[in-house]
Design a protein around this motif. Sequence first.
Motif, PDB file in Angstrom:
ATOM      1  N   LEU A 110       0.783  -1.148  -0.009  1.00  0.00           N
ATOM      2  CA  LEU A 110      -0.173   0.043  -0.034  1.00  0.00           C
ATOM      3  C   LEU A 110       1.010   1.210   0.011  1.00  0.00           C
ATOM      4  O   LEU A 110       1.919   1.162   0.756  1.00  0.00           O
ATOM      5  CB  LEU A 110      -0.960   0.108   1.289  1.00  0.00           C
ATOM      6  CG  LEU A 110      -2.008  -0.948   1.270  1.00  0.00           C
ATOM      7  CD1 LEU A 110      -2.823  -0.887   2.691  1.00  0.00           C
ATOM      8  CD2 LEU A 110      -3.022  -0.949   0.065  1.00  0.00           C
ATOM      9  N   THR A 111       0.515   2.165  -0.718  1.00  0.00           N
ATOM     10  CA  THR A 111       1.033   3.571  -0.770  1.00  0.00           C
ATOM     11  C   THR A 111       0.223   4.408  -0.304  1.00  0.00           C
ATOM     12  O   THR A 111      -1.321   4.367  -0.672  1.00  0.00           O
ATOM     13  CB  THR A 111       1.782   3.837  -2.044  1.00  0.00           C
ATOM     14  OG1 THR A 111       0.823   4.045  -3.022  1.00  0.00           O
ATOM     15  CG2 THR A 111       2.847   2.860  -2.335  1.00  0.00           C
ATOM     16  N   ALA A 112       0.307   5.724   0.072  1.00  0.00           N
ATOM     17  CA  ALA A 112      -0.502   6.919   0.569  1.00  0.00           C
ATOM     18  C   ALA A 112      -1.484   7.110  -0.947  1.00  0.00           C
ATOM     19  O   ALA A 112      -2.448   7.343  -0.956  1.00  0.00           O
ATOM     20  CB  ALA A 112       0.214   8.146   0.651  1.00  0.00           C
ATOM     21  N   LYS A 113      -0.777   7.149  -2.224  1.00  0.00           N
ATOM     22  CA  LYS A 113      -1.266   7.081  -3.281  1.00  0.00           C
ATOM     23  C   LYS A 113      -2.549   6.272  -3.624  1.00  0.00           C
ATOM     24  O   LYS A 113      -3.545   6.422  -4.335  1.00  0.00           O
ATOM     25  CB  LYS A 113      -0.520   7.340  -4.649  1.00  0.00           C
ATOM     26  CG  LYS A 113      -1.072   7.663  -5.903  1.00  0.00           C
ATOM     27  CD  LYS A 113       0.079   7.830  -6.987  1.00  0.00           C
ATOM     28  CE  LYS A 113      -0.509   8.430  -8.226  1.00  0.00           C
ATOM     29  NZ  LYS A 113       0.453   8.536  -9.333  1.00  0.00           N
ATOM     30  N   SER A 114      -2.217   4.989  -3.878  1.00  0.00           N
ATOM     31  CA  SER A 114      -3.051   3.926  -3.882  1.00  0.00           C
ATOM     32  C   SER A 114      -4.160   3.928  -2.812  1.00  0.00           C
ATOM     33  O   SER A 114      -5.334   3.594  -3.115  1.00  0.00           O
ATOM     34  CB  SER A 114      -2.452   2.484  -3.707  1.00  0.00           C
ATOM     35  OG  SER A 114      -2.009   2.405  -2.362  1.00  0.00           O
ATOM     36  N   LEU A 115      -3.967   4.213  -1.603  1.00  0.00           N
ATOM     37  CA  LEU A 115      -5.170   4.396  -0.544  1.00  0.00           C
ATOM     38  C   LEU A 115      -5.942   5.458  -1.309  1.00  0.00           C
ATOM     39  O   LEU A 115      -7.204   5.316  -0.974  1.00  0.00           O
ATOM     40  CB  LEU A 115      -4.389   4.594   0.756  1.00  0.00           C
ATOM     41  CG  LEU A 115      -4.252   3.216   1.733  1.00  0.00           C
ATOM     42  CD1 LEU A 115      -3.500   3.492   2.800  1.00  0.00           C
ATOM     43  CD2 LEU A 115      -5.419   2.575   1.580  1.00  0.00           C
ATOM     44  N   ALA A 116      -5.428   6.475  -1.335  1.00  0.00           N
ATOM     45  CA  ALA A 116      -6.031   7.805  -1.871  1.00  0.00           C
ATOM     46  C   ALA A 116      -7.108   7.455  -3.007  1.00  0.00           C
ATOM     47  O   ALA A 116      -8.362   7.847  -3.089  1.00  0.00           O
ATOM     48  CB  ALA A 116      -5.320   9.120  -2.121  1.00  0.00           C
ATOM     49  N   ARG A 117      -6.532   6.839  -3.825  1.00  0.00           N
ATOM     50  CA  ARG A 117      -7.359   6.294  -5.176  1.00  0.00           C
ATOM     51  C   ARG A 117      -8.452   5.269  -4.783  1.00  0.00           C
ATOM     52  O   ARG A 117      -9.595   5.270  -5.158  1.00  0.00           O
ATOM     53  CB  ARG A 117      -6.404   5.250  -6.056  1.00  0.00           C
ATOM     54  CG  ARG A 117      -7.390   5.088  -7.407  1.00  0.00           C
ATOM     55  CD  ARG A 117      -6.082   4.433  -8.662  1.00  0.00           C
ATOM     56  NE  ARG A 117      -5.428   3.439  -8.155  1.00  0.00           N
ATOM     57  CZ  ARG A 117      -3.977   3.300  -7.663  1.00  0.00           C
ATOM     58  NH1 ARG A 117      -3.645   4.674  -7.769  1.00  0.00           N
ATOM     59  NH2 ARG A 117      -3.541   2.359  -7.063  1.00  0.00           N
TER      60      ARG A 117
END
Length: 324
Positions: A110-117
């Motif tokens: 998980l990354t902050a970007k993938s979680l935001a998406r």
Amino acid sequence: MNALLQPLNTTDMAVLLANDGLMRLQLSLRGETGVLLGQADDGNQLLSASEGDVATMVMAYLAQGGEPLKRAVALNLSQQAFLLLLAAADAYKMSYLEDLLNHTVSAANLTAKSLARAVAEAYESTDLRWLLPFALFRSEAAQKLDVTSALAELAEVGLIEVEGVVLTEEGSLFIDDLMYRKVIADITSLYVQDAALARSQVMFIRTEQTLWAVQFVDKDAAVRSLTIDEACELMVSLLIQKDEPANRSALKAGPKEGPAGAVSKASNCSQCGHQLATGVKFCVNCGTPVTRSAPPKAPLFCKHCGAKLAPDEHFCAKCGKPCD
């Protein structure tokens, strides 16, 4: 009919079943009278029901799979951080299912970007089979989730590493458990308290191993693991929350005396001060277990000679006869 037209307590329930079917129920209570509105194959249906009937029915779904594990985990989070946990569980489950379909094995990072998406997609989704879309569907006011601040809070409570989006051991156990949800039951109760409208909400999440209760208070979420009996007690307490007009009249008339002239005092939650209904084991406002002091035992006397008996004494010390 009065319970439906002039209820003192109205409870809206959404139950997501293990087969992904959605059951919607509404219970209206007035005194001892209750009316349950539900959906049948031929349309809406009205039934006479008590809070006990409804609690038994919903608990039958949450009890599927037997007695759950009682975990020591207890989380007190903001609703934003809790919703992000659900997003993480959905993201891991989606990655797992994609691997099954593609016959591949990959590490779900998980990354902050993938979680935001994932969060953005959840706000647009109508697929309630997933944890976050269901929670947003049941939210009174679904505010935009601030992923950055929610991640910082999850790091503060030890569910993710401070650097990056890497789950800690405790966070992995929690997310792995949520991935295998079986039944979700969201119970939202509206009732009158102190001449004002009050609201209580609890979401029960049954996984393969655990039964979680998530108590929403203002902008916070208290997450606890419960046994079947504890969950049933909490659910009944939630269903019967109301402020009877008769109770308010009794308070104006003065304290009520019980047996032997004892004055009955209303008890309040030791954590948040919320007034507790008689006999409940959990506060419906914050989920804190209720502790009540045991009433003093009346002294016992020998039926043969009248001498006072010591506790658990089997024979009278004065006359020697059995205490039975």
